[in-house]
Design an enzyme around this catalytic site. Structure first.
Site, PDB file in Angstrom:
ATOM      1  N   GLY A  37      45.162  48.176  43.712  1.00 60.34           N
ATOM      2  CA  GLY A  37      43.656  47.627  43.545  1.00 60.34           C
ATOM      3  C   GLY A  37      43.478  46.171  44.258  1.00 60.34           C
ATOM      4  O   GLY A  37      44.277  45.705  44.347  1.00 60.34           O
ATOM      5  N   THR A  51      44.568  54.258  40.984  1.00 59.78           N
ATOM      6  CA  THR A  51      44.985  53.872  42.165  1.00 59.78           C
ATOM      7  C   THR A  51      43.760  53.354  43.065  1.00 59.78           C
ATOM      8  O   THR A  51      42.663  54.087  42.705  1.00 59.78           O
ATOM      9  CB  THR A  51      45.629  55.318  42.641  1.00 59.78           C
ATOM     10  OG1 THR A  51      44.798  56.470  42.028  1.00 59.78           O
ATOM     11  CG2 THR A  51      47.041  55.501  41.705  1.00 59.78           C
ATOM     12  N   LYS A 101      43.608  57.797  36.809  1.00 55.74           N
ATOM     13  CA  LYS A 101      42.396  57.741  37.261  1.00 55.74           C
ATOM     14  C   LYS A 101      42.701  57.230  39.169  1.00 55.74           C
ATOM     15  O   LYS A 101      42.944  55.843  39.330  1.00 55.74           O
ATOM     16  CB  LYS A 101      42.208  56.597  36.858  1.00 55.74           C
ATOM     17  CG  LYS A 101      40.602  56.782  37.043  1.00 55.74           C
ATOM     18  CD  LYS A 101      39.472  55.731  36.580  1.00 55.74           C
ATOM     19  CE  LYS A 101      39.665  54.539  37.853  1.00 55.74           C
ATOM     20  NZ  LYS A 101      39.217  54.844  39.169  1.00 55.74           N
ATOM     21  N   PRO A 102      42.818  58.320  39.749  1.00 56.03           N
ATOM     22  CA  PRO A 102      42.487  58.550  41.293  1.00 56.03           C
ATOM     23  C   PRO A 102      41.046  56.998  41.285  1.00 56.03           C
ATOM     24  O   PRO A 102      40.365  56.997  40.833  1.00 56.03           O
ATOM     25  CB  PRO A 102      42.112  59.469  42.068  1.00 56.03           C
ATOM     26  CG  PRO A 102      41.833  60.298  40.908  1.00 56.03           C
ATOM     27  CD  PRO A 102      42.170  60.129  39.180  1.00 56.03           C
ATOM     28  N   SER A 103      40.516  56.851  42.993  1.00 55.49           N
ATOM     29  CA  SER A 103      39.716  56.184  43.403  1.00 55.49           C
ATOM     30  C   SER A 103      38.542  57.130  43.251  1.00 55.49           C
ATOM     31  O   SER A 103      38.596  58.306  44.041  1.00 55.49           O
ATOM     32  CB  SER A 103      39.568  55.232  44.264  1.00 55.49           C
ATOM     33  OG  SER A 103      38.072  55.208  44.777  1.00 55.49           O
ATOM     34  N   GLY A 112      42.985  44.037  38.839  1.00 51.59           N
ATOM     35  CA  GLY A 112      44.018  43.668  38.138  1.00 51.59           C
ATOM     36  C   GLY A 112      44.506  42.103  37.266  1.00 51.59           C
ATOM     37  O   GLY A 112      44.512  42.850  36.354  1.00 51.59           O
ATOM     38  N   GLU A 114      50.217  46.265  41.840  1.00 51.67           N
ATOM     39  CA  GLU A 114      49.882  45.530  42.946  1.00 51.67           C
ATOM     40  C   GLU A 114      48.484  45.578  44.139  1.00 51.67           C
ATOM     41  O   GLU A 114      47.838  45.977  43.866  1.00 51.67           O
ATOM     42  CB  GLU A 114      50.349  47.086  43.853  1.00 51.67           C
ATOM     43  CG  GLU A 114      51.407  47.507  43.718  1.00 51.67           C
ATOM     44  CD  GLU A 114      52.829  47.159  44.667  1.00 51.67           C
ATOM     45  OE1 GLU A 114      52.552  46.070  45.441  1.00 51.67           O
ATOM     46  OE2 GLU A 114      54.212  47.735  44.008  1.00 51.67           O
ATOM     47  N   ARG A 119      53.906  57.179  44.471  1.00 48.75           N
ATOM     48  CA  ARG A 119      54.284  55.899  44.596  1.00 48.75           C
ATOM     49  C   ARG A 119      54.622  55.717  42.954  1.00 48.75           C
ATOM     50  O   ARG A 119      56.332  55.127  42.353  1.00 48.75           O
ATOM     51  CB  ARG A 119      54.134  54.332  45.031  1.00 48.75           C
ATOM     52  CG  ARG A 119      54.144  54.857  46.873  1.00 48.75           C
ATOM     53  CD  ARG A 119      54.548  52.914  47.192  1.00 48.75           C
ATOM     54  NE  ARG A 119      53.090  52.180  47.163  1.00 48.75           N
ATOM     55  CZ  ARG A 119      53.199  51.316  47.791  1.00 48.75           C
ATOM     56  NH1 ARG A 119      53.881  51.289  48.709  1.00 48.75           N
ATOM     57  NH2 ARG A 119      51.578  50.544  47.841  1.00 48.75           N
ATOM     58  N   THR A 163      42.975  41.911  42.698  1.00 49.57           N
ATOM     59  CA  THR A 163      43.522  40.557  42.625  1.00 49.57           C
ATOM     60  C   THR A 163      42.370  40.940  41.203  1.00 49.57           C
ATOM     61  O   THR A 163      43.000  40.849  39.872  1.00 49.57           O
ATOM     62  CB  THR A 163      43.696  39.912  43.040  1.00 49.57           C
ATOM     63  OG1 THR A 163      44.150  39.893  43.957  1.00 49.57           O
ATOM     64  CG2 THR A 163      44.377  38.764  42.163  1.00 49.57           C
ATOM     65  N   CYS A 178      46.618  46.526  51.983  1.00 48.46           N
ATOM     66  CA  CYS A 178      46.896  45.378  51.426  1.00 48.46           C
ATOM     67  C   CYS A 178      47.851  44.817  51.963  1.00 48.46           C
ATOM     68  O   CYS A 178      48.197  43.697  51.912  1.00 48.46           O
ATOM     69  CB  CYS A 178      47.206  45.431  49.733  1.00 48.46           C
ATOM     70  SG  CYS A 178      48.252  46.404  50.091  1.00 48.46           S
TER      71      CYS A 178
HETATM   72  P1  ADP Z   1      39.084  48.561  46.083  1.00 48.03           P
HETATM   73  O1  ADP Z   1      37.502  47.051  46.205  1.00 48.03           O
HETATM   74  O2  ADP Z   1      40.225  48.540  47.305  1.00 48.03           O
HETATM   75  O3  ADP Z   1      37.739  49.952  45.740  1.00 48.03           O
HETATM   76  P2  ADP Z   1      39.285  48.322  43.140  1.00 48.03           P
HETATM   77  O4  ADP Z   1      40.368  46.801  42.474  1.00 48.03           O
HETATM   78  O5  ADP Z   1      38.004  47.978  42.601  1.00 48.03           O
HETATM   79  O6  ADP Z   1      39.733  48.015  44.484  1.00 48.03           O
HETATM   80  O7  ADP Z   1      39.513  49.731  42.809  1.00 48.03           O
HETATM   81  C1  ADP Z   1      40.462  49.947  42.794  1.00 48.03           C
HETATM   82  C2  ADP Z   1      40.878  51.189  41.562  1.00 48.03           C
HETATM   83  O8  ADP Z   1      40.506  50.975  40.797  1.00 48.03           O
HETATM   84  C3  ADP Z   1      39.824  52.100  41.360  1.00 48.03           C
HETATM   85  O9  ADP Z   1      40.357  53.497  40.772  1.00 48.03           O
HETATM   86  C4  ADP Z   1      39.081  51.784  40.338  1.00 48.03           C
HETATM   87  O10 ADP Z   1      38.384  52.982  40.433  1.00 48.03           O
HETATM   88  C5  ADP Z   1      39.454  50.783  39.972  1.00 48.03           C
HETATM   89  N1  ADP Z   1      38.707  50.434  38.876  1.00 48.03           N
HETATM   90  C6  ADP Z   1      37.820  49.014  39.681  1.00 48.03           C
HETATM   91  N2  ADP Z   1      37.224  48.706  37.681  1.00 48.03           N
HETATM   92  C7  ADP Z   1      37.940  49.147  37.276  1.00 48.03           C
HETATM   93  C8  ADP Z   1      38.014  48.517  35.632  1.00 48.03           C
HETATM   94  N3  ADP Z   1      37.354  48.088  35.688  1.00 48.03           N
HETATM   95  N4  ADP Z   1      38.747  49.167  34.785  1.00 48.03           N
HETATM   96  C9  ADP Z   1      40.426  50.297  35.230  1.00 48.03           C
HETATM   97  N5  ADP Z   1      39.569  50.739  36.435  1.00 48.03           N
HETATM   98  C10 ADP Z   1      39.706  50.177  37.356  1.00 48.03           C
END
Ligand code: ADP
Length: 517
Positions: free
Chosen positions: A264, A185, A211-213, A269, A286, A196, A266, A320
């Protein structure tokens, strides 16, 4: 000046000078108060135990409004993630087998606890994410609503009986939980993006590794503490954070994880989609949007201004579904630009704990630099900044609410998500042109239209390649309606009766030899 009246956060402010940016003392007091709260946690949660990283490494969590370090949390990686997956896998066995009514009760308890800790959770969100406290409290209610809704939906996961094609057979469809879910997330809704996903997953019997941010883990950990207090058994909900790619890779590689749900960017994703191929996992994504907000000549000006303002400036433009392009018909363009700019000028910028503030800081320096580069690109191609357009005098990552006119489709401001408090105004002549501009993007999450013409409402809503359409309204997300995008904005839907399907497998069962006595 006011500080939220939580019992955990009694702060004397009468002697402090009146200003938008509160003193370091006051914010330290808020953070200090929260740290004494029984829901404050700064370790990961694995198998019902609060755990640090195996090598003791930590990462700092900042208040984006002041730069103050609020807490250190474990910097975990693949090893801890595999432990969390094992706990979730073990817990799945029993959690998926208790009755739906029992799971519903646990979720309801969790909902009640979230709501009774609304003030502290709201403060935590403001502290680590920066959004104004009123908005943060709104997020707590919104986030909790998914737990409440899916506590109810847990009891409605019906199967089917299919009329058989042979007389001696009986055909059934059974809905079963997919298994262990990895939920990744973002930081912009530290609570709601988790509930959600976790709400429907737990409701139907899945167990989860969240795994939160890394930017906003404290709200997630507090919510997890409340899940434990609600009696949700150990291992059903696990939280790890730290090295995002390593954690992501461990979730992707494990054959025990049967689904990844992600909100998060694209770019990430797409990486997860590729990575999920190795073990053929289910996926819900999403991803980013590029929301058009179309204002037709026949719109009610006040409604359009209010709606566009809400759709654009919520969370300082960092959602978003934020309006990314305000596309205005030529007959109303000048009037709209003037009224809209006036409204934007009144948006008070400052620390999220200060009364009256509706625009907090951006999440970090990179976010500000992105906004700056988009504005520079637009201006160099002929756009005009009619309001704002620079960093706020408060410093840090505060940015002035901005309105840019004469924006055209080829500018970065129109092509990509700015994720900041910048409203680019584009001009159009005909309804066809508006639809063409709106759909001319790889994204397809939210769109908004403002019109008083009922036939146009239907025509345009049907023609927009978007998952959500708001008509004469800028804030449309709710737990009872399906949220999700088309095109590169993602896969699957969250919330509503449809949202639970993302966590269920259909099993077809054929009984033969049914005519024998
Ligand atoms: P934002 O730019 O909104 O931070 P990210 O897609 O970078 O969007 O981050 C959304 C989530 O994805 C966060 O929890 C971030 O730590 C995680 N994330 C970023 N890179 C990776 C990755 N390679 N694998 C798994 N999760 C990731």
């Amino acid at each position: 000046m006011r500080v939220a009246g939580s019992p955990f956060c009694k702060v004397v402010t009468s002697h402090l000078p009146r200003m938008h940016h509160p003193s370091a003392f006051r914010l330290m007091s808020i953070a200090g108060g929260l740290k004494n709260s029984p829901i404050f946690r700064s370790l990961g949660l694995i198998g019902g135990k609060w755990i640090g990283a195996h090598d003791g490494n930590t990462l700092k969590v900042n208040n984006p409004s002041t730069g103050e370090i609020i807490a250190n949390v474990p910097f975990m990686g693949g090893r801890e993630t595999n432990d969390a997956i094992s706990s979730a896998y073990d817990a799945f066995n029993s959690w998926s087998k208790i009755t739906a009514a029992e799971r519903s009760k646990y979720l309801r308890n969790w909902y009640d606890l979230i709501m009774s800790h609304k003030e502290e959770l709201g403060q935590l969100i403001t502290l680590e994410q920066g959004k104004p406290l009123k908005e943060a409290l709104g997020e707590v209610s919104y986030g909790a609503s998914f737990i409440e809704f899916f506590a109810e939906e847990a009891k409605r996961v019906y199967g089917d009986i299919i009329p058989a094609t042979l007389a001696d057979r009986r055909l059934f469809v059974l809905k079963q939980p997919v298994g262990v879910v990895g939920a990744i997330t973002p930081w912009n809704f530290p609570l709601a993006m988790i509930t959600r996903k976790v709400g429907p997953a737990l409701a139907c019997g899945c167990t989860v590794v969240v795994k939160p941010s890394e930017l906003t883990p404290l709200t997630a950990l507090a919510a997890a503490e409340l899940a434990l207090q609600a009696g949700i058994p150990p291992g059903v909900l696990n939280v790890v954070m730290g090295n995002a790619p390593d954690i992501g890779d461990a979730l992707l590689a494990s054959p025990q994880v049967r689904k990844i749900t992600f909100t998060g960017s694209t770019a990430v994703g797409k990486k997860l989609m590729t990575g999920a191929a190795g073990t053929v996992k289910r996926l819900s994504l999403e991803l980013g949007g590029n929301a058009p907000c179309i204002v037709f000549d026949d719109a009610d000006l006040d409604v359009a201004v209010k709606g566009a303002l809400a759709a654009k400036f919520r969370n300082s433009g960092q959602t978003c579904v934020c309006a990314n392009r305000v596309i205005v018909q030529e007959g109303i363009y000048e009037k709209f630009a003037e009224a809209f700019s006036k409204a934007v000028q009144n948006l008070q910028v400052g620390d999220g704990f200060t009364e009256g503030v509706v625009q907090g800081p951006l999440i970090n320096e990179a976010a500000v630099q992105k906004v700056e580069s988009f504005i520079q690109d637009a201006v160099s191609k002929g756009a005009k900044v009619i309001l704002g357009g620079k960093r706020h005098s408060l410093g840090m990552t505060f940015y002035e609410p901005t309105v840019v006119t004469d924006v055209r489709s080829e500018m970065l401001l129109a092509r990509e998500e700015v994720f900041g408090p910048v409203a680019p105004l584009l001009r159009f002549k005909t309804e066809e042109e508006a639809i063409r501009i709106a759909n001319d993007t790889n994204a397809g999450l939210a769109a908004y239209i403002f019109t008083n013409n009922v036939r146009r409402t239907w025509r345009v809503s049907e023609a927009l390649d978007y998952g959500l359409v708001g008509v004469n309204e800028g804030i449309i997300s709710t737990e009872v309606a399906p949220f999700g995008g088309v095109k590169q904005s993602g896969l699957g839907r969250e919330g509503s009766k449809y949202g639970i399907d993302e966590y269920l497998e259909l099993k077809y069962i054929c009984l033969g030899d049914m005519t024998r006595k």
